[in-house]
Design a protein around this motif. Structure first.
Motif: not given
Ligand SMILES: [Zn+2]
Ligand SMILES: [Zn+2]
Length: 345
Positions: A108-113, A243-246
């Motif tokens: 989710f981190t990579c997808a968000g970035i 999603v990544a942050l939570i």
């Protein structure tokens, strides 16, 4: 002295050194300083977090009021993501994370970035680039400043539309295409600020200094306008980042605080933090806790942005159009009110 300092602040880059503005490097120092100081104790953490929120609101309002184009907020976003990844990946897994939980977080981190990077990269395609009335090609509005291949093609369409409308053969023209080309009723829409021929639902951005196709708003955190070409990337970026942050915050807090079991769907335990009273006893635990709180703070802001976007999508409008309609309604109300006052006098 500031100009001399700014001139010397350069980064080696292919094709010549790049000048860096102090506003773009400031968050690299401010964020770790604030997060580091917040590890001292709970009261300092609360004060610093509130200061950060207040500072962001004040800075954004100031930038909006003066329509300043600055890299400061984009740099703040980039360095926040960088420091959060460093803490989540280097600090927290040392505690007690299952590998699958970390893979989810990484995904989710990579997808968000990636989505937010695409939002920023695609932003120039939103800009209307055809100028009207300032070149010898006055009679050829769309072609004057068309730069990219796509703009050329669109300008060509505009030109074709105009010649067709001149011949009064409107039947062969698709009305929607004519509207999109800004040629409804044979009259091109021309922006009063930048004198550009604009398609329908394109609006002027004071920060970008040009018109933007299907403009929603100017995102200071990404330093670009959100419009026709990058709106879906923006929404996807917000959602995956949320999603990544939570997930990051929850994994961290349940690792460093005493967790309790909420439910167990499909045999997978969903935990929530319970007692976090011991986190300020060591720097390692403190920094993990502070970064988790910082990500929850950002997650709250993103939830607000997503809820606003959902509301606008439901009403089939954009933020720019919604604000414009609200301003027009307010102006109308005050006009009616002053008319009544004039009558009653
Ligand atoms: Zn304009
Ligand atoms: Zn803009």
């Amino acid at each position: 002295m500031l100009i001399a300092f700014q001139d010397r602040l350069r980064l080696p880059w292919r094709g010549g050194a790049k000048r860096i503005s102090p506003a773009a490097v400031a968050p690299a120092f401010i964020i770790p300083l604030m997060l580091g100081l917040a590890t001292l104790n709970s009261k300092t953490a609360i004060v610093l977090m509130l200061t950060m929120v207040g500072f962001s609101i004040w800075g954004l309002q100031l930038a909006k009021k003066t329509a300043t184009r600055t890299n400061f907020f984009l740099s703040w976003t980039v360095f926040s993501v960088f420091y959060m990844i460093v803490i989540f990946e280097c600090q927290v897994p040392l505690l007690e994370l299952v590998p699958e939980e970390n893979y989810f977080l990484m995904f989710f981190t990579c997808a968000g970035i990636y989505c937010l990077y695409r939002t920023h990269r695609l932003a120039p395609l939103n800009l209307v680039s055809a100028q009207y009335g300032t070149t010898p090609k006055d009679e050829l509005p769309g072609i004057a400043e068309a730069s990219s291949g796509e703009e050329q093609a669109e300008a060509q369409t505009t030109l074709q539309m105009e010649s067709v409308l001149d011949l009064n053969d409107a039947d062969v023209v698709d009305i929607d295409t004519a509207e999109r080309a800004g040629l409804m009723h044979g009259q091109p829409n021309i922006c009063e600020s930048c004198r550009k021929v604009t398609p329908r639902r394109a609006y002027h951005c004071q920060v970008c200094g040009t018109c933007v196709k299907r403009r929603s708003h100017h995102s200071y955190w990404l330093n670009c306008c959100i419009g026709e070409r990058n709106h879906s990337w923006y929404i996807s970026g917000l959602f995956t980042s949320l999603v990544a942050l939570i997930l990051g915050a929850n994994l961290t807090l349940t690792s460093i605080c005493h967790p309790f079991l909420v439910l167990r769907p499909f045999g997978y335990a969903v935990l929530l933090p319970d007692d976090c009273s011991e986190v300020f006893e060591s720097f390692e635990l403190g920094i993990s806790f502070v970064v988790a709180c910082y990500s929850l703070l950002i997650a709250n802001y993103i939830t607000f942005l997503l809820a606003r976007q959902a509301f606008l999508w439901w009403n089939d409008t954009t933020l720019h159009e919604y604000k414009r309609a609200a301003n027009a309604a307010a102006a109308n109300r005050s006009r009616i009110w002053s008319n009544w006052r004039a009558i009653l006098k």
